[in-house]
Design a protein around this motif. Sequence first.
Motif, short mmCIF file in Angstrom:
data_model
loop_
_atom_site.label_atom_id
_atom_site.label_comp_id
_atom_site.label_asym_id
_atom_site.label_seq_id
_atom_site.Cartn_x
_atom_site.Cartn_y
_atom_site.Cartn_z
N VAL A 1 2.11 3.75 3.71
CA VAL A 1 1.49 4.85 4.12
C VAL A 1 2.18 5.83 5.19
O VAL A 1 2.29 6.87 4.81
CB VAL A 1 0.48 4.56 3.69
CG1 VAL A 1 -0.63 6.34 3.75
CG2 VAL A 1 -0.25 4.16 2.13
N GLY A 2 1.40 4.96 6.02
CA GLY A 2 1.67 6.25 7.74
C GLY A 2 0.46 6.68 8.03
O GLY A 2 -0.92 7.12 7.16
N MET A 3 0.80 7.31 8.50
CA MET A 3 0.15 8.92 8.90
C MET A 3 -1.15 10.00 8.13
O MET A 3 -1.71 10.07 8.82
CB MET A 3 0.88 9.47 10.43
CG MET A 3 1.45 10.60 9.46
SD MET A 3 2.48 11.56 11.29
CE MET A 3 3.29 10.73 11.99
N GLU A 4 -0.19 9.61 7.53
CA GLU A 4 -1.21 11.11 6.66
C GLU A 4 -1.90 10.00 5.43
O GLU A 4 -1.86 10.73 4.17
CB GLU A 4 -0.26 12.25 5.84
CG GLU A 4 -0.12 13.08 7.00
CD GLU A 4 0.63 13.61 6.34
OE1 GLU A 4 0.30 15.14 6.56
OE2 GLU A 4 2.16 13.86 7.16
N ALA A 5 -2.80 9.11 5.54
CA ALA A 5 -3.21 8.83 4.11
C ALA A 5 -4.95 9.67 4.17
O ALA A 5 -5.49 9.62 5.14
CB ALA A 5 -3.58 6.76 4.77
N HIS A 6 -4.47 8.81 2.95
CA HIS A 6 -6.28 9.77 1.97
C HIS A 6 -7.38 8.59 2.98
O HIS A 6 -7.18 7.28 2.62
CB HIS A 6 -6.10 10.03 0.86
CG HIS A 6 -5.16 10.66 0.64
ND1 HIS A 6 -5.19 12.05 0.46
CD2 HIS A 6 -3.63 10.42 -0.42
CE1 HIS A 6 -4.46 12.89 -0.33
NE2 HIS A 6 -3.39 11.62 -0.36
N GLY A 7 -8.69 8.99 2.70
CA GLY A 7 -10.00 8.75 3.18
C GLY A 7 -10.00 8.72 4.76
O GLY A 7 -11.26 7.80 5.03
N ALA B 1 -4.91 3.59 5.42
CA ALA B 1 -4.30 2.78 4.51
C ALA B 1 -4.05 1.29 5.64
O ALA B 1 -3.70 -0.13 4.97
CB ALA B 1 -3.25 3.20 4.43
N LEU B 2 -3.93 1.55 6.72
CA LEU B 2 -4.17 -0.28 7.88
C LEU B 2 -4.95 -0.54 7.91
O LEU B 2 -4.59 -1.80 8.27
CB LEU B 2 -3.54 1.00 8.89
CG LEU B 2 -2.76 -0.31 10.23
CD1 LEU B 2 -1.49 -1.17 9.48
CD2 LEU B 2 -2.10 0.38 11.42
N ASN B 3 -6.06 0.56 7.94
CA ASN B 3 -7.16 -0.39 8.06
C ASN B 3 -7.27 -1.56 7.22
O ASN B 3 -7.88 -3.04 6.48
CB ASN B 3 -8.85 0.11 7.65
CG ASN B 3 -8.71 0.70 9.90
OD1 ASN B 3 -8.44 -0.03 10.46
ND2 ASN B 3 -9.06 1.99 10.04
N GLN B 4 -7.13 -0.90 5.39
CA GLN B 4 -7.82 -1.55 3.96
C GLN B 4 -5.91 -2.69 4.33
O GLN B 4 -6.94 -3.87 3.84
CB GLN B 4 -6.98 -1.01 3.14
CG GLN B 4 -8.24 0.21 3.05
CD GLN B 4 -8.17 0.53 1.30
OE1 GLN B 4 -6.76 0.93 1.05
NE2 GLN B 4 -9.72 1.39 1.03
N ALA B 5 -5.07 -3.09 4.62
CA ALA B 5 -4.00 -4.07 5.26
C ALA B 5 -4.70 -5.35 6.31
O ALA B 5 -4.28 -5.55 5.35
CB ALA B 5 -2.61 -2.58 5.79
N PHE C 1 0.54 -1.67 0.03
CA PHE C 1 -0.23 0.10 -0.36
C PHE C 1 0.94 1.41 -0.02
O PHE C 1 1.70 1.56 1.19
CB PHE C 1 -1.00 -0.19 1.34
CG PHE C 1 -1.96 -0.62 0.75
CD1 PHE C 1 -3.54 -0.38 0.31
CD2 PHE C 1 -2.49 -1.90 1.35
CE1 PHE C 1 -4.40 -1.09 0.58
CE2 PHE C 1 -3.42 -3.25 1.76
CZ PHE C 1 -4.62 -2.50 1.32
N GLY C 2 0.91 2.13 -1.14
CA GLY C 2 1.97 2.91 -1.47
C GLY C 2 2.55 2.94 -2.24
O GLY C 2 3.80 2.10 -1.51
#
Length: 393
Positions: A254-260, A293-297, A185-186
């Motif tokens: 991605v990290g702390m500034e993910a879109h969405g 991003a983490l939730n999608q991971a 992701f990213g």
Amino acid sequence: MKAVTWHGKRDVRVEEVPDPAIKEPNDAVIRVTSSGICGSDLHLYEVLGPFMAEGDILGHEPMGVVEEVGPAIDNIKPGDRVVIPCNISCGHCHMCSMELYAQCETTQVREQGTGAALFGYTKLYGQVPGGQAQYLRVPEAQFGPIKVPEGPPDERFVYLSDVLPTAWQAVAYADIPEGGSVTVFGLGPIGQMCARIAGHLGYRVIGVDGVTQRLEMARRHGIDVIDASEVTDVPEEIRRRTSGRGTDSVIDAVGMEAHGSPAAKLAQTLTGMLPAGVAAPLMTHTGIDRLAALNQAIDSVRRGGVISVIGVYGGMTDPMPMLRMFDKGITMRMGQVHVRRWTSVLMPLVTDESDPLGVMDLTTHRMPLEQAPLAYEMFQKKSDGAVKMLLQP
């Protein structure tokens, strides 16, 4: 000398600052020839301002030529060409003996409760002047600097400072089984190299991003990509491509500034508007990250799979879907990169004339140090096809 200095949110400047000098017997001073702008530098540009002080010198991806060494240094000498790791580690403490160089006990920032000091990266990591400058003082130079050969351009080696070891560690931590699969992701600089390294090692790779230039770069290197701007449900698309299971591993680059993540973005924005003396402790104890991003991971990895988190997070009250993670039996690994742990495996790849990781196809913009404010703006906005920026003093 000239250096890139921080003065507030989205406000970096190139200013005259005092030249660095040898302070300790194991110091060195280098003349910087190239210095990258890292995606985590954009956190300083946007979110982590409360941990910065006006005039801090930025940058943790430098390389250059040794100008001077302290009396305790015998591993490098003036004239040597070196890459400087982003973290500062001694090489001989208990943590370093376990190759956990990002946790070096000699340079740990104990007053902040954090690990090894980093160049150019906030009070949290020692407020050490960084490498987006004409010259750089290098502490613990008996261990840190990586000697590289003369001849090839800086781009062949500069990414040994951060990008390449970070990506290699992310893939190693993902624990992908033989013949297995991984989603990245990213597809910024770290994600690009994660995908290329995983492909080089023989794994099936799916890359996820929503930026056209990043997707095109990944495709050039044989990566199967998903355009997040065109897919309604990315995890479902990943399962569709993997017999309904999801990939064996996932890397969050991605990290702390993910879109969405609109609510968390609002919280970050409001916190950033507070005075630093109020905002810093608030972020330290109650900060939240944008976790899309983490939730999608978590949703994309197969049951019993592994998530490797290499994107920078800083929240203390992040709501994690623990029920979902426990039910799926997910393993997570994360942390700052242990740069020197991976030097020996990476050096043959960057010196190989065939360029198996495509290091010569990562930099999209090479700009003089004086144009650093423009470079930061372009990188933050992803304008003009910006994927990776190198500053050249």
